[in-house]
Design a protein around this motif. Structure first.
Motif, PDB file in Angstrom:
ATOM      1  N   ALA A  21       0.862  -1.197   0.000  1.00 38.88           N
ATOM      2  CA  ALA A  21       0.000   0.000   0.000  1.00 38.88           C
ATOM      3  C   ALA A  21       0.892   1.238   0.000  1.00 38.88           C
ATOM      4  O   ALA A  21       2.005   1.203   0.517  1.00 38.88           O
ATOM      5  N   ASN A  22       0.401   2.307  -0.583  1.00 40.40           N
ATOM      6  CA  ASN A  22       1.098   3.583  -0.439  1.00 40.40           C
ATOM      7  C   ASN A  22       0.805   4.109   0.961  1.00 40.40           C
ATOM      8  O   ASN A  22      -0.352   4.103   1.392  1.00 40.40           O
ATOM      9  N   ALA A  23       1.844   4.587   1.648  1.00 39.20           N
ATOM     10  CA  ALA A  23       1.604   5.154   2.977  1.00 39.20           C
ATOM     11  C   ALA A  23       0.712   6.391   2.856  1.00 39.20           C
ATOM     12  O   ALA A  23      -0.008   6.745   3.784  1.00 39.20           O
ATOM     13  N   ASP A  24       0.747   7.055   1.691  1.00 41.62           N
ATOM     14  CA  ASP A  24      -0.038   8.285   1.538  1.00 41.62           C
ATOM     15  C   ASP A  24      -1.379   8.048   0.829  1.00 41.62           C
ATOM     16  O   ASP A  24      -1.995   8.995   0.346  1.00 41.62           O
ATOM     17  N   ALA A  25      -1.839   6.802   0.778  1.00 42.22           N
ATOM     18  CA  ALA A  25      -3.123   6.526   0.119  1.00 42.22           C
ATOM     19  C   ALA A  25      -4.225   7.315   0.830  1.00 42.22           C
ATOM     20  O   ALA A  25      -4.289   7.337   2.061  1.00 42.22           O
ATOM     21  N   ASN A  26      -5.082   7.956   0.066  1.00 42.90           N
ATOM     22  CA  ASN A  26      -6.099   8.814   0.682  1.00 42.90           C
ATOM     23  C   ASN A  26      -7.180   8.039   1.432  1.00 42.90           C
ATOM     24  O   ASN A  26      -7.777   8.550   2.368  1.00 42.90           O
ATOM     25  N   TYR A  27      -7.493   6.844   0.945  1.00 45.39           N
ATOM     26  CA  TYR A  27      -8.584   6.084   1.578  1.00 45.39           C
ATOM     27  C   TYR A  27      -8.119   4.695   2.022  1.00 45.39           C
ATOM     28  O   TYR A  27      -8.894   3.750   2.010  1.00 45.39           O
ATOM     29  N   ASP A  28      -6.829   4.598   2.341  1.00 48.83           N
ATOM     30  CA  ASP A  28      -6.252   3.332   2.796  1.00 48.83           C
ATOM     31  C   ASP A  28      -6.502   2.181   1.826  1.00 48.83           C
ATOM     32  O   ASP A  28      -6.573   1.023   2.244  1.00 48.83           O
ATOM     33  N   GLU A  29      -6.667   2.513   0.555  1.00 46.06           N
ATOM     34  CA  GLU A  29      -6.903   1.433  -0.410  1.00 46.06           C
ATOM     35  C   GLU A  29      -5.575   0.869  -0.883  1.00 46.06           C
ATOM     36  O   GLU A  29      -4.560   1.562  -0.863  1.00 46.06           O
ATOM     37  N   LYS A  30      -5.627  -0.348  -1.379  1.00 44.67           N
ATOM     38  CA  LYS A  30      -4.459  -0.909  -2.053  1.00 44.67           C
ATOM     39  C   LYS A  30      -4.689  -0.759  -3.544  1.00 44.67           C
ATOM     40  O   LYS A  30      -5.824  -0.909  -4.010  1.00 44.67           O
ATOM     41  N   PHE A  31      -3.623  -0.461  -4.276  1.00 50.00           N
ATOM     42  CA  PHE A  31      -3.796  -0.070  -5.675  1.00 50.00           C
ATOM     43  C   PHE A  31      -3.417  -1.168  -6.677  1.00 50.00           C
ATOM     44  O   PHE A  31      -3.445  -0.938  -7.877  1.00 50.00           O
ATOM     45  N   TRP A  32      -2.998  -2.313  -6.183  1.00 53.22           N
ATOM     46  CA  TRP A  32      -2.556  -3.372  -7.097  1.00 53.22           C
ATOM     47  C   TRP A  32      -3.488  -4.584  -7.027  1.00 53.22           C
ATOM     48  O   TRP A  32      -3.917  -4.973  -5.948  1.00 53.22           O
ATOM     49  N   ASP A  33      -3.742  -5.191  -8.188  1.00 52.74           N
ATOM     50  CA  ASP A  33      -4.428  -6.491  -8.250  1.00 52.74           C
ATOM     51  C   ASP A  33      -3.462  -7.507  -8.846  1.00 52.74           C
ATOM     52  O   ASP A  33      -2.607  -7.142  -9.659  1.00 52.74           O
ATOM     53  N   GLU A  34      -3.669  -8.734  -8.456  1.00 50.71           N
ATOM     54  CA  GLU A  34      -2.799  -9.768  -9.030  1.00 50.71           C
ATOM     55  C   GLU A  34      -3.300 -10.170 -10.419  1.00 50.71           C
ATOM     56  O   GLU A  34      -4.494 -10.331 -10.630  1.00 50.71           O
ATOM     57  N   VAL A  35      -2.368 -10.363 -11.336  1.00 45.25           N
ATOM     58  CA  VAL A  35      -2.721 -10.883 -12.662  1.00 45.25           C
ATOM     59  C   VAL A  35      -2.340 -12.362 -12.728  1.00 45.25           C
ATOM     60  O   VAL A  35      -3.147 -13.217 -13.071  1.00 45.25           O
ATOM     61  N   SER A  36      -1.091 -12.658 -12.352  1.00 49.24           N
ATOM     62  CA  SER A  36      -0.639 -14.049 -12.405  1.00 49.24           C
ATOM     63  C   SER A  36       0.615 -14.207 -11.565  1.00 49.24           C
ATOM     64  O   SER A  36       1.263 -13.219 -11.204  1.00 49.24           O
ATOM     65  N   LYS A  37       0.944 -15.471 -11.292  1.00 43.00           N
ATOM     66  CA  LYS A  37       2.203 -15.726 -10.594  1.00 43.00           C
ATOM     67  C   LYS A  37       2.676 -17.124 -10.922  1.00 43.00           C
ATOM     68  O   LYS A  37       1.875 -18.005 -11.258  1.00 43.00           O
ATOM     69  N   GLN A  38       3.958 -17.303 -10.864  1.00 45.11           N
ATOM     70  CA  GLN A  38       4.517 -18.648 -10.964  1.00 45.11           C
ATOM     71  C   GLN A  38       5.819 -18.661 -10.181  1.00 45.11           C
ATOM     72  O   GLN A  38       6.558 -17.677 -10.171  1.00 45.11           O
ATOM     73  N   VAL A  39       6.060 -19.763  -9.511  1.00 47.05           N
ATOM     74  CA  VAL A  39       7.317 -19.889  -8.770  1.00 47.05           C
ATOM     75  C   VAL A  39       7.669 -21.371  -8.696  1.00 47.05           C
ATOM     76  O   VAL A  39       6.846 -22.214  -8.358  1.00 47.05           O
ATOM     77  N   ASN A  40       8.881 -21.664  -9.063  1.00 47.19           N
ATOM     78  CA  ASN A  40       9.353 -23.041  -9.159  1.00 47.19           C
ATOM     79  C   ASN A  40      10.858 -23.074  -9.146  1.00 47.19           C
ATOM     80  O   ASN A  40      11.471 -22.136  -9.665  1.00 47.19           O
ATOM     81  N   GLY A  41      11.438 -24.144  -8.659  1.00 47.07           N
ATOM     82  CA  GLY A  41      12.896 -24.303  -8.758  1.00 47.07           C
ATOM     83  C   GLY A  41      13.613 -23.127  -8.122  1.00 47.07           C
ATOM     84  O   GLY A  41      13.521 -22.910  -6.917  1.00 47.07           O
ATOM     85  N   ASP A  42      14.308 -22.374  -8.940  1.00 48.25           N
ATOM     86  CA  ASP A  42      15.085 -21.269  -8.388  1.00 48.25           C
ATOM     87  C   ASP A  42      14.576 -19.902  -8.854  1.00 48.25           C
ATOM     88  O   ASP A  42      15.262 -18.903  -8.729  1.00 48.25           O
ATOM     89  N   SER A  43      13.367 -19.876  -9.442  1.00 52.12           N
ATOM     90  CA  SER A  43      12.911 -18.572  -9.933  1.00 52.12           C
ATOM     91  C   SER A  43      11.396 -18.440  -9.850  1.00 52.12           C
ATOM     92  O   SER A  43      10.678 -19.417  -9.598  1.00 52.12           O
ATOM     93  N   GLY A  44      10.940 -17.225 -10.088  1.00 51.43           N
ATOM     94  CA  GLY A  44       9.500 -16.980 -10.056  1.00 51.43           C
ATOM     95  C   GLY A  44       9.193 -15.598 -10.595  1.00 51.43           C
ATOM     96  O   GLY A  44      10.084 -14.750 -10.747  1.00 51.43           O
ATOM     97  N   VAL A  45       7.937 -15.393 -10.896  1.00 46.63           N
ATOM     98  CA  VAL A  45       7.531 -14.084 -11.389  1.00 46.63           C
ATOM     99  C   VAL A  45       6.108 -13.780 -10.922  1.00 46.63           C
ATOM    100  O   VAL A  45       5.250 -14.670 -10.889  1.00 46.63           O
ATOM    101  N   LEU A  46       5.895 -12.539 -10.562  1.00 47.85           N
ATOM    102  CA  LEU A  46       4.592 -12.087 -10.092  1.00 47.85           C
ATOM    103  C   LEU A  46       4.168 -10.932 -10.987  1.00 47.85           C
ATOM    104  O   LEU A  46       4.924  -9.968 -11.152  1.00 47.85           O
ATOM    105  N   GLN A  47       2.996 -11.055 -11.584  1.00 45.06           N
ATOM    106  CA  GLN A  47       2.517  -9.954 -12.435  1.00 45.06           C
ATOM    107  C   GLN A  47       1.320  -9.289 -11.776  1.00 45.06           C
ATOM    108  O   GLN A  47       0.354  -9.951 -11.380  1.00 45.06           O
ATOM    109  N   LEU A  48       1.392  -7.973 -11.666  1.00 44.51           N
ATOM    110  CA  LEU A  48       0.346  -7.207 -10.988  1.00 44.51           C
ATOM    111  C   LEU A  48      -0.201  -6.143 -11.925  1.00 44.51           C
ATOM    112  O   LEU A  48       0.493  -5.699 -12.840  1.00 44.51           O
ATOM    113  N   ARG A  49      -1.437  -5.741 -11.638  1.00 46.82           N
ATOM    114  CA  ARG A  49      -2.059  -4.685 -12.449  1.00 46.82           C
ATOM    115  C   ARG A  49      -2.528  -3.576 -11.519  1.00 46.82           C
ATOM    116  O   ARG A  49      -3.068  -3.848 -10.444  1.00 46.82           O
ATOM    117  N   THR A  50      -2.317  -2.313 -11.934  1.00 50.60           N
ATOM    118  CA  THR A  50      -2.803  -1.208 -11.097  1.00 50.60           C
ATOM    119  C   THR A  50      -4.298  -1.051 -11.320  1.00 50.60           C
ATOM    120  O   THR A  50      -4.794  -1.214 -12.440  1.00 50.60           O
TER     121      THR A  50
END
Ligand code: BGC
Length: 769
Positions: free
Chosen positions: A176-205
């Motif tokens: 969250a942004n510390a300065d968010a006006n209404y304490d909202e979170k601005f990111w949604d998850e799109v996808s994620k994968q994590v395996n072995g020695d790597s991973g990736v997280l995709q987010l959407r504003t």
């Protein structure tokens, strides 16, 4: 003023850890590469006071405005650069005990920002609550070679125990942004994968729909050798982790390398983001940490070759200027004309990370002299592209006929400031945008810019001024009512001298550019005039009338320009009479008391005298400086640099030096008690100006460079680099001489003091004092 960090010419050093200063240190040790950046949060958990911050350039969110009393014309949203996924995180557990500096005893602690090579390192030994002793060493950087990547080497060494250490390296997008006006979170998850020695997280504003993929890849060394490890993948909402258990033995270091990448949908198709982010971490991990770090050092060496300012004999002053140059380079590289320079860069959330007049008034001169021409041109184009929105913004306030009011704060051209006295009234920003164009053309000689883009902006700005003034029947002059000048400790004043002066200057400059463009390319001019319905005769007549009959407040007795009507009615107390305990006023006094006081936040009349120095004789500048400076509290970071330059011009080297130290060490010494919110990035360009334009006395007149150097008594010498119209110069000012080295293949003629010198390509001219 604090002396928390150690003085060193190339480093910022923290010895010992004081949790009280943690947020200040997080700001000062920030890293960035123009594409992304972050505050210096610890990799491992920290339950003490902290402001977490990771940012991806240009990714913002329009947070719904929050005001107590709505006023027509207010923007509905305040666009803010988003606090993005935390990619540095490495959670450390010794058995079941989590490593947390706030809960450990610190045996030793040292943190260093290496400005020469562009990395941050930390070395600390701690004793946990259960008595486990260990050392943690970490080095990390945001690569300026692979500017979507960063890397961390994190080493843990057990001193007095053998046993399982669990390292969980993760990417956390539940931010969250510390300065968010209404304490909202601005990111949604799109996808994620994590395996072995790597991973990736995709987010959407939310709302803006930007997508960012953050990837990681890890490897581990034990006792200096790579080991095979099996990581347990952890998946949570907006979170991916790799949990790695190591059987640690005492005195045998365990190093985790974490490579990360941040890719945004501004530069890639959304569907390919995650795959590309994984490719990036794969690619950089193949290079490996040591090579990446070496490339980083080489790339920084190249930057320093053109940017460095050397100060001999004053390590604190040297550290100050390097810190400023380092942070500016970390914030903006000028490669992408959609980006700009937020007042806090990547070092905090305050000011929304957006564009202010700071860019035009303070940053453009720095980039003009230290970067390729396209960098400052990109900064001008940024505003050109937002002209339509500036016209809409003016329309919203009731202006017409293509008048433009650029926003006080913006991300994408839309105003997002919402204090009426600033949003509607601090209109001098329009002037700074025109002034930056003038500065750019004066410096580069690129007049074509005016034909292609500049004139259109100038006419729109001038149309605004022509409608913003009104005729005073009583004065028989034009007046400008209800404005806020650069001094924000006065609001809704009439006839702010600076604003009216820059308005008149804009009108004059526009007339001048109309003539130039007409002479150069009559058909292009005709095409522009038709496109924007410019009634040249009527509109320029009006501009000329305002130029001739503008009211600019002046006091005959003191022979000074009045900051605004009625300024002398104020109780005329001085800053020196203010008890230290009452400063900074903005924190200690009510707003009402500030507004009625004579105290000035930042250069206002003096900002005008700095911009338009050629229009005033030295005595006029001196009288105004002597009057206004003692009333100025410099509570804006943009203030000391202008005062330093003027003091140098007036020959007051001691004051110039005092202001220089204040501007250059503003954040290192936390002068204004606000560095915890982030560093004052835009004023850092002002620091550069105070050396080059102040002590170096550099100016451009009639297409030529002039120097009028002044050496602070404490310095043995100083030198700086300038790029000017294809020529690269190094100017060294010592007690005995001014040496100018031309390192380019072109000759140049310059003025130094009263003499003219012809400096041949690849040669040096030493001018004895
Ligand atoms: C200053 C403004 C400036 C803004 C962002 C304010 O405190 O008064 O002039 O534009 O900070 O740096």
């Amino acid at each position: 003023m604090k002396n928390y960090f150690k003085v060193d010419e190339w480093k910022i050093i923290e010895e010992g850890f004081d949790p009280e200063y943690n947020k200040v240190a997080e700001s000062v040790f920030s890293l960035g590469n123009g594409r992304m950046g972050q505050r210096a949060n610890f990799e491992e958990a920290y339950s003490g006071e902290t402001l977490q911050g990771n940012y991806v350039a240009g990714v913002y969110y329009p947070d719904k405005t929050r005001v107590g009393w709505w006023k027509n014309g207010y923007p509905e949203y305040f666009a803010k650069v988003l606090n993005a996924a935390n990619w540095i995180a490495i959670d450390v557990k010794i058995g079941d005990e989590q490593l947390d500096l706030a809960k450990c005893e610190i045996i030793d602690f040292r943190r260093e920002l290496n400005m020469k090579e562009g990395y941050l390192s930390r070395n600390m030994a701690v004793r946990t609550a259960s008595g486990k002793e260990l050392r943690v060493e970490s080095t990390r950087f945001c690569s300026i070679v692979d500017d979507e990547a960063g890397a961390i080497a994190y080493t843990v060494t057990a001193f007095n125990f053998d046993g399982v250490i669990t390292l969980t390296t993760f990417i956390d997008g539940d931010i969250a942004n510390a300065d968010a006006n209404y304490d909202e979170k601005f990111w949604d998850e799109v996808s994620k994968q994590v395996n072995g020695d790597s991973g990736v997280l995709q987010l959407r504003t939310k709302k803006t729909g930007f997508e960012v993929a953050t990837a990681m890849k890890v490897s581990v060394l034990q006792g200096g050798y790579p080991i095979n490890f099996s990581a347990n993948p952890v998946r949570k909402e907006k979170y991916i982790g790799l949990e790695i258990k190591i059987n640690a033995t005492r005195n045998q270091p365990v190093t985790l390398f974490k490579y990360a990448a941040n890719l945004s949908s501004q530069n890639y198709e959304k569907q390919e983001l995650s795959a590309k982010a994984l490719d990036t971490v794969e690619r950089v991990s193949e290079k490996g940490f040591a090579i990446m770090l070496k490339e980083q050092a080489e790339a920084w060496a190249e930057k320093w070759k053109h940017n460095d300012i050397l100060i001999e004999g004053d390590a604190a002053a040297q550290q100050g200027i390097r810190f400023n140059i380092f942070q500016l380079n970390q914030t903006y590289t000028g490669e992408d004309d959609r980006l700009n320079i937020g007042p806090k860069g990547f070092t905090g959330e305050k000011y929304g990370g957006s564009t202010y007049w700071d860019t035009e008034a303070y940053c453009v001169p720095f980039y003009l002299a230290t970067a390729e021409q396209k960098v400052s041109r990109n900064l001008l184009l940024y505003r050109y592209k937002q002209l339509g929105k500036a016209i809409e913004n003016a329309q919203l306030l009731g202006f017409k006929n293509g008048a433009a009011l650029y926003p006080m704060v913006t991300m994408d051209g839309i105003e997002c400031h919402n204090e009426w006295e600033i949003t509607f009234e601090e209109i001098h920003r329009n002037g700074a945008i025109a002034y930056a164009m003038f500065n750019y053309v004066r410096y580069t000689g690129d007049e074509q810019y005016l034909t292609d883009y500049g004139l259109e902006v100038l006419i729109a700005i001038s149309r605004f001024w022509a409608q913003r003034v009104n005729w005073s029947a009583q004065k028989e002059l034009y007046v400008m009512l209800g404005v806020t000048g650069p001094n924000e400790y006065e609001n809704n004043v009439n006839n702010n001298w600076y604003t009216s002066t820059i308005a008149v200057w804009c009108l004059k400059y526009t007339l001048d550019v109309i003539e130039k463009v007409k002479a150069k390319d009559a058909s292009k001019y005709a095409e522009l005039a038709a496109r924007i319905n410019f009634d040249e005769q009527a509109e320029t007549d009006k501009f000329k009338d305002i130029i001739a009959k503008m009211y600019l407040p002046y006091d005959d007795e003191l022979q000074i320009f009045l900051q605004q009507d009625g300024f002398l009615d104020k109780e005329q107390t001085l800053v020196k009479d203010l008890p230290e305990s009452e400063r900074p006023l903005v924190k200690k006094w009510s707003w009402d008391r500030i507004l009625r006081s004579p105290f000035i936040k930042q250069a206002d009349v003096l900002q005008g005298l700095y911009f338009f120095e050629d229009d005033y004789d030295l005595e006029t500048i001196r009288r105004n400086y002597d009057y206004y400076e003692p009333r100025t509290v410099h509570e804006s970071s943009l203030s000391p640099c202008v005062h330093s330059i003027l003091a140098a011009k007036l020959g007051d080297v001691d004051r110039a030096y005092e202001f220089y130290l204040r501007t250059s060490r503003l954040d290192i010494d936390d002068y204004n008690d606000d560095t915890e919110d982030g560093c004052h990035i835009t004023s850092m360009a002002g620091t550069w100006m105070s050396v080059v334009q102040g002590f170096g006395g550099m100016r451009v007149k009639n297409g030529q460079l002039l120097f009028n150097p002044l050496l602070p008594p404490k310095w043995n010498a100083f030198s700086f680099h300038i790029g000017f119209r294809g020529v690269l110069l190094n100017i060294k000012v010592s007690k005995e001489a001014v040496a100018i080295t031309n390192t380019s293949d072109r000759d140049i003629e310059v003025s130094v003091y009263d003499g003219r010198y012809f400096i041949k390509a690849n040669s040096e001219e030493v001018i004895k004092k």
